[in-house]
Design a protein around this motif. Structure first.
Motif, PDB file in Angstrom:
ATOM      1  N   ASP A  22      -6.132   6.628  -0.188  1.00  0.00           N
ATOM      2  CA  ASP A  22      -7.202   6.038   0.613  1.00  0.00           C
ATOM      3  C   ASP A  22      -7.654   7.043   1.672  1.00  0.00           C
ATOM      4  O   ASP A  22      -6.839   7.533   2.456  1.00  0.00           O
ATOM      5  N   LEU A  67      -9.453   6.572   4.350  1.00  0.00           N
ATOM      6  CA  LEU A  67      -9.661   6.024   5.694  1.00  0.00           C
ATOM      7  C   LEU A  67      -8.670   6.561   6.730  1.00  0.00           C
ATOM      8  O   LEU A  67      -9.092   7.015   7.796  1.00  0.00           O
ATOM      9  N   PRO A  68      -7.358   6.572   6.462  1.00  0.00           N
ATOM     10  CA  PRO A  68      -6.447   7.147   7.463  1.00  0.00           C
ATOM     11  C   PRO A  68      -6.709   8.634   7.724  1.00  0.00           C
ATOM     12  O   PRO A  68      -6.558   9.109   8.854  1.00  0.00           O
ATOM     13  N   TRP A 104      -1.918   8.254   6.109  1.00  0.00           N
ATOM     14  CA  TRP A 104      -2.611   8.905   4.988  1.00  0.00           C
ATOM     15  C   TRP A 104      -1.625   9.493   3.987  1.00  0.00           C
ATOM     16  O   TRP A 104      -1.845   9.449   2.785  1.00  0.00           O
ATOM     17  N   ARG A 133       2.170   2.844   5.123  1.00  0.00           N
ATOM     18  CA  ARG A 133       0.747   3.018   5.422  1.00  0.00           C
ATOM     19  C   ARG A 133       0.293   1.951   6.414  1.00  0.00           C
ATOM     20  O   ARG A 133      -0.388   2.252   7.391  1.00  0.00           O
ATOM     21  N   LEU A 149      -1.205   2.472  10.211  1.00  0.00           N
ATOM     22  CA  LEU A 149      -2.487   1.900  10.643  1.00  0.00           C
ATOM     23  C   LEU A 149      -2.294   0.893  11.776  1.00  0.00           C
ATOM     24  O   LEU A 149      -3.132   0.800  12.672  1.00  0.00           O
ATOM     25  N   ALA A 177     -11.571   0.799  12.356  1.00  0.00           N
ATOM     26  CA  ALA A 177     -11.215   1.440  11.088  1.00  0.00           C
ATOM     27  C   ALA A 177      -9.786   1.079  10.691  1.00  0.00           C
ATOM     28  O   ALA A 177      -9.513   0.801   9.511  1.00  0.00           O
ATOM     29  N   GLY A 205      -8.647  -0.933   7.401  1.00  0.00           N
ATOM     30  CA  GLY A 205      -7.641  -0.423   6.484  1.00  0.00           C
ATOM     31  C   GLY A 205      -6.504  -1.399   6.265  1.00  0.00           C
ATOM     32  O   GLY A 205      -5.963  -1.508   5.165  1.00  0.00           O
ATOM     33  N   ARG A 222      -7.734  -4.280   3.847  1.00  0.00           N
ATOM     34  CA  ARG A 222      -8.080  -3.956   2.460  1.00  0.00           C
ATOM     35  C   ARG A 222      -6.961  -4.402   1.536  1.00  0.00           C
ATOM     36  O   ARG A 222      -5.812  -4.016   1.736  1.00  0.00           O
ATOM     37  N   ARG A 273      -4.283  -1.597  -1.135  1.00  0.00           N
ATOM     38  CA  ARG A 273      -4.428  -0.156  -0.892  1.00  0.00           C
ATOM     39  C   ARG A 273      -3.371   0.317   0.027  1.00  0.00           C
ATOM     40  O   ARG A 273      -2.936  -0.134   0.940  1.00  0.00           O
TER      41      ARG A 273
END
Length: 170
Positions: free
Chosen positions: A17, A19-20, A67, A75, A79, A160, A164, A167, A170
């Motif tokens: 992903d 995003l991170p 990430w 993850r 986040l 963000a 994340g 989602r 993911r």
């Protein structure tokens, strides 16, 4: 092999992903902008500015951890840490604007004590050494107080991280 989508490559587990990673880059960019402001344009940082740099650095590290994490739980923890740090950044930016900027001396404030306790002002003075009072560091950038730019970035990074976390799969 393309790592951009789950269907590319031989295995969906290879997908990462972005995003991170974007959170990490944005945080590093915020620190870069602060350093350019300081070293190129002469905008010397106050203790609260320096504390916000530290928060951006910690967000970048948490984003990088999220990430690179292989497990969903790790993850999510990365986040989640980004989200908590972003909220702390929001608090620091608001405190700087509404309290510290109106003070002629921000010596020995919470921000000063944290930076000194960690020794960052001595070990990395070009990045983490306060060089101005909070009142002196109260400047505008494109018509907005500098700390509001940090505030906006913290809000975006927090949003963000929340995206994340929400989602599925993911």
């Amino acid at each position: 092999m393309n790592l951009a989508s789950p269907s590319a490559g031989s295995s969906a587990s290879m997908w990462r992903d972005p995003l991170p990673g974007l959170i990490t880059l944005a945080s590093a960019g915020a620190i870069g902008a602060a350093l350019v402001s300081q070293h190129v344009f002469g905008m010397e940082p106050c203790p609260w500015c320096v504390l916000q740099r530290l928060i951006f650095a910690l967000i970048a590290l948490a984003g990088l951890a999220a990430w690179t994490a292989q497990a969903r739980l790790l993850r999510a923890m990365g986040l989640g840490l980004v989200l908590v740090l972003a909220l702390l950044g929001v608090g620091a930016a608001l405190w700087q604007h509404f309290v510290a900027a109106s003070s002629t001396s921000c010596n020995l404030t919470l921000a000063d004590r944290i930076i000194a306790m960690l020794g960052l002002d001595a070990s990395l003075p070009e990045i983490f050494q306060p060089r101005a009072s909070c009142a002196d560091a109260a400047v505008d950038l494109l018509g907005l107080p500098y700390e509001f730019w940090s505030l906006a970035m913290y809000l975006l990074l927090g949003a963000a991280a929340l995206l994340g976390l929400r989602r599925p799969g993911r």
